[in-house]
Design a protein around this motif. Structure first.
Motif, PDB file in Angstrom:
ATOM      1  N   PRO A  62       0.765  -1.356  -0.045  1.00 22.49           N
ATOM      2  CA  PRO A  62       0.177  -0.118  -0.080  1.00 22.49           C
ATOM      3  C   PRO A  62       0.768   1.106   0.121  1.00 22.49           C
ATOM      4  O   PRO A  62       2.020   1.199   0.685  1.00 22.49           O
ATOM      5  CB  PRO A  62      -0.836  -0.046   1.220  1.00 22.49           C
ATOM      6  CG  PRO A  62      -0.184  -1.102   2.126  1.00 22.49           C
ATOM      7  CD  PRO A  62       0.629  -1.843   1.252  1.00 22.49           C
ATOM      8  N   ALA A  63       0.337   2.515  -0.397  1.00 22.49           N
ATOM      9  CA  ALA A  63       0.984   3.708  -0.754  1.00 22.49           C
ATOM     10  C   ALA A  63       0.212   4.738  -0.297  1.00 22.49           C
ATOM     11  O   ALA A  63      -0.868   4.626  -0.649  1.00 22.49           O
ATOM     12  CB  ALA A  63       1.399   3.777  -2.005  1.00 22.49           C
ATOM     13  N   PRO A  64       0.507   5.636   0.532  1.00 19.21           N
ATOM     14  CA  PRO A  64      -0.244   6.831   1.049  1.00 19.21           C
ATOM     15  C   PRO A  64      -0.525   7.760  -0.325  1.00 19.21           C
ATOM     16  O   PRO A  64       0.290   7.836  -1.113  1.00 19.21           O
ATOM     17  CB  PRO A  64       0.757   7.559   1.774  1.00 19.21           C
ATOM     18  CG  PRO A  64       1.976   7.431   1.518  1.00 19.21           C
ATOM     19  CD  PRO A  64       1.890   5.974   0.932  1.00 19.21           C
ATOM     20  N   VAL A  65      -1.876   8.245  -0.315  1.00 19.84           N
ATOM     21  CA  VAL A  65      -2.409   9.096  -1.460  1.00 19.84           C
ATOM     22  C   VAL A  65      -3.468  10.072  -0.659  1.00 19.84           C
ATOM     23  O   VAL A  65      -3.665   9.920   0.561  1.00 19.84           O
ATOM     24  CB  VAL A  65      -3.019   8.396  -2.699  1.00 19.84           C
ATOM     25  CG1 VAL A  65      -1.806   7.488  -3.521  1.00 19.84           C
ATOM     26  CG2 VAL A  65      -4.165   7.704  -2.159  1.00 19.84           C
ATOM     27  N   THR A  66      -4.100  10.947  -1.350  1.00 20.93           N
ATOM     28  CA  THR A  66      -4.922  11.860  -0.930  1.00 20.93           C
ATOM     29  C   THR A  66      -6.061  11.947  -2.113  1.00 20.93           C
ATOM     30  O   THR A  66      -5.873  11.742  -3.215  1.00 20.93           O
ATOM     31  CB  THR A  66      -4.506  13.254  -0.667  1.00 20.93           C
ATOM     32  OG1 THR A  66      -3.985  13.793  -1.794  1.00 20.93           O
ATOM     33  CG2 THR A  66      -3.310  13.278   0.573  1.00 20.93           C
ATOM     34  N   VAL A  67      -7.316  12.176  -1.376  1.00 23.10           N
ATOM     35  CA  VAL A  67      -8.393  12.034  -2.397  1.00 23.10           C
ATOM     36  C   VAL A  67      -8.988  13.632  -2.233  1.00 23.10           C
ATOM     37  O   VAL A  67      -9.302  14.105  -1.217  1.00 23.10           O
ATOM     38  CB  VAL A  67      -9.545  11.164  -1.747  1.00 23.10           C
ATOM     39  CG1 VAL A  67     -10.738  11.428  -2.947  1.00 23.10           C
ATOM     40  CG2 VAL A  67      -9.028   9.848  -1.813  1.00 23.10           C
ATOM     41  N   PRO A  68      -8.801  14.390  -3.490  1.00 19.08           N
ATOM     42  CA  PRO A  68      -9.512  15.603  -3.424  1.00 19.08           C
ATOM     43  C   PRO A  68     -11.048  15.851  -3.080  1.00 19.08           C
ATOM     44  O   PRO A  68     -11.734  14.807  -3.389  1.00 19.08           O
ATOM     45  CB  PRO A  68      -9.218  16.308  -4.849  1.00 19.08           C
ATOM     46  CG  PRO A  68      -8.178  15.078  -5.514  1.00 19.08           C
ATOM     47  CD  PRO A  68      -8.548  14.028  -4.723  1.00 19.08           C
ATOM     48  N   CYS A  69     -11.366  16.714  -2.260  1.00 15.85           N
ATOM     49  CA  CYS A  69     -12.822  17.011  -1.661  1.00 15.85           C
ATOM     50  C   CYS A  69     -12.962  18.451  -1.613  1.00 15.85           C
ATOM     51  O   CYS A  69     -12.097  19.293  -1.524  1.00 15.85           O
ATOM     52  CB  CYS A  69     -12.873  16.243  -0.595  1.00 15.85           C
ATOM     53  SG  CYS A  69     -12.087  16.886   1.032  1.00 15.85           S
ATOM     54  N   GLU A  70     -14.153  18.771  -1.649  1.00 16.34           N
ATOM     55  CA  GLU A  70     -14.743  20.337  -1.221  1.00 16.34           C
ATOM     56  C   GLU A  70     -15.453  19.964  -0.036  1.00 16.34           C
ATOM     57  O   GLU A  70     -16.515  19.271   0.076  1.00 16.34           O
ATOM     58  CB  GLU A  70     -15.510  20.713  -2.216  1.00 16.34           C
ATOM     59  CG  GLU A  70     -16.140  22.038  -1.878  1.00 16.34           C
ATOM     60  CD  GLU A  70     -17.088  22.476  -3.117  1.00 16.34           C
ATOM     61  OE1 GLU A  70     -17.684  23.684  -2.786  1.00 16.34           O
ATOM     62  OE2 GLU A  70     -17.229  22.132  -3.996  1.00 16.34           O
ATOM     63  N   VAL A  71     -15.345  20.975   1.086  1.00 17.79           N
ATOM     64  CA  VAL A  71     -15.972  21.011   2.225  1.00 17.79           C
ATOM     65  C   VAL A  71     -17.430  21.427   2.101  1.00 17.79           C
ATOM     66  O   VAL A  71     -17.465  22.761   1.478  1.00 17.79           O
ATOM     67  CB  VAL A  71     -15.116  21.712   3.302  1.00 17.79           C
ATOM     68  CG1 VAL A  71     -15.895  21.905   4.633  1.00 17.79           C
ATOM     69  CG2 VAL A  71     -13.858  21.088   3.590  1.00 17.79           C
ATOM     70  N   LEU A  72     -18.424  21.010   2.487  1.00 15.03           N
ATOM     71  CA  LEU A  72     -19.700  21.141   2.499  1.00 15.03           C
ATOM     72  C   LEU A  72     -20.330  21.724   3.690  1.00 15.03           C
ATOM     73  O   LEU A  72     -20.963  22.809   3.820  1.00 15.03           O
ATOM     74  CB  LEU A  72     -20.540  20.043   2.117  1.00 15.03           C
ATOM     75  CG  LEU A  72     -20.360  19.476   0.760  1.00 15.03           C
ATOM     76  CD1 LEU A  72     -21.336  18.210   0.336  1.00 15.03           C
ATOM     77  CD2 LEU A  72     -20.289  20.749  -0.393  1.00 15.03           C
ATOM     78  N   ASP A  73     -19.756  21.010   4.890  1.00 13.36           N
ATOM     79  CA  ASP A  73     -20.245  21.434   6.203  1.00 13.36           C
ATOM     80  C   ASP A  73     -19.289  20.829   7.416  1.00 13.36           C
ATOM     81  O   ASP A  73     -18.650  19.772   6.991  1.00 13.36           O
ATOM     82  CB  ASP A  73     -21.648  21.092   6.403  1.00 13.36           C
ATOM     83  CG  ASP A  73     -22.275  21.424   7.753  1.00 13.36           C
ATOM     84  OD1 ASP A  73     -22.142  22.604   8.043  1.00 13.36           O
ATOM     85  OD2 ASP A  73     -22.841  20.674   8.503  1.00 13.36           O
ATOM     86  N   VAL A  74     -19.136  21.547   8.268  1.00 11.52           N
ATOM     87  CA  VAL A  74     -18.416  21.084   9.634  1.00 11.52           C
ATOM     88  C   VAL A  74     -19.290  21.174  10.895  1.00 11.52           C
ATOM     89  O   VAL A  74     -19.744  22.476  10.870  1.00 11.52           O
ATOM     90  CB  VAL A  74     -17.209  21.865   9.733  1.00 11.52           C
ATOM     91  CG1 VAL A  74     -16.343  21.313  10.993  1.00 11.52           C
ATOM     92  CG2 VAL A  74     -16.335  21.712   8.522  1.00 11.52           C
ATOM     93  N   THR A  75     -19.317  20.170  11.437  1.00 14.05           N
ATOM     94  CA  THR A  75     -20.285  20.211  12.852  1.00 14.05           C
ATOM     95  C   THR A  75     -19.569  19.225  13.694  1.00 14.05           C
ATOM     96  O   THR A  75     -19.279  18.158  13.152  1.00 14.05           O
ATOM     97  CB  THR A  75     -21.668  19.621  12.670  1.00 14.05           C
ATOM     98  OG1 THR A  75     -22.252  20.479  11.374  1.00 14.05           O
ATOM     99  CG2 THR A  75     -22.498  19.595  13.702  1.00 14.05           C
ATOM    100  N   ASP A  76     -19.231  19.730  14.930  1.00 18.96           N
ATOM    101  CA  ASP A  76     -18.525  19.119  15.991  1.00 18.96           C
ATOM    102  C   ASP A  76     -17.330  18.191  15.634  1.00 18.96           C
ATOM    103  O   ASP A  76     -17.082  17.005  15.785  1.00 18.96           O
ATOM    104  CB  ASP A  76     -19.527  18.006  16.623  1.00 18.96           C
ATOM    105  CG  ASP A  76     -20.592  18.682  17.134  1.00 18.96           C
ATOM    106  OD1 ASP A  76     -20.544  19.747  17.931  1.00 18.96           O
ATOM    107  OD2 ASP A  76     -21.850  18.295  17.346  1.00 18.96           O
ATOM    108  N   GLY A  77     -16.586  18.827  14.679  1.00 16.82           N
ATOM    109  CA  GLY A  77     -15.333  18.212  14.259  1.00 16.82           C
ATOM    110  C   GLY A  77     -15.288  17.338  13.169  1.00 16.82           C
ATOM    111  O   GLY A  77     -14.480  16.647  12.841  1.00 16.82           O
ATOM    112  N   ILE A  78     -16.521  17.023  12.627  1.00 14.19           N
ATOM    113  CA  ILE A  78     -16.759  16.302  11.482  1.00 14.19           C
ATOM    114  C   ILE A  78     -17.041  16.981  10.240  1.00 14.19           C
ATOM    115  O   ILE A  78     -18.014  17.741  10.311  1.00 14.19           O
ATOM    116  CB  ILE A  78     -18.004  15.088  11.754  1.00 14.19           C
ATOM    117  CG1 ILE A  78     -17.684  14.188  13.032  1.00 14.19           C
ATOM    118  CG2 ILE A  78     -18.070  14.312  10.533  1.00 14.19           C
ATOM    119  CD1 ILE A  78     -16.481  13.455  13.138  1.00 14.19           C
ATOM    120  N   ALA A  79     -16.480  16.659   9.170  1.00 13.36           N
ATOM    121  CA  ALA A  79     -16.680  17.398   7.991  1.00 13.36           C
ATOM    122  C   ALA A  79     -17.494  16.471   7.003  1.00 13.36           C
ATOM    123  O   ALA A  79     -16.882  15.595   6.737  1.00 13.36           O
ATOM    124  CB  ALA A  79     -15.110  17.924   7.168  1.00 13.36           C
TER     125      ALA A  79
END
Length: 106
Positions: A62-79
């Motif tokens: 396995p290899a580390p990668v990232t997945v692009p995203c757009e934040v829609l909302d953040v509540t109580d530390g969860i995006a």
């Protein structure tokens, strides 16, 4: 990420490239796995160029990668984020992830 992301921020979710699914063409097709805020794993199969990270023919998985995203909302530390350019194998384009886990694009 130390600061709380704002809706509209374009960030990335840390994930793992599990394996190359098809290396017969370029770009490579890879299986990437990310974990949501509830601990559920989501698989994404897409072109290597859709993910942040250094994936190539000589990559050891396995290899580390990232997945692009757009934040829609953040509540109580969860995006709540919308995946950019891809969806999970279940057809999801939105997932909840720990806001602190999100990273700025490199």
């Amino acid at each position: 990420m130390n600061e709380i992301p704002d809706p509209g921020d374009r960030l990335e979710i840390p994930a793992t490239a599990v394996k190359c699914v098809d290396e017969s063409n370029y770009p490579l097709i890879v299986l990437v796995r990310l974990t949501d805020a509830g601990g559920r794993q989501h698989d994404i199969i897409d072109k290597d160029v859709a993910f942040g990270g250094d994936i190539g023919l000589t990559t050891e998985y396995p290899a580390p990668v990232t997945v692009p995203c757009e934040v829609l909302d953040v509540t109580d530390g969860i995006a709540l984020v919308r995946l950019v350019w891809c969806e999970t194998e279940e057809g999801l384009t939105e997932v909840r992830v720990p806001a602190a886990a999100l990273v700025r694009p490199s």
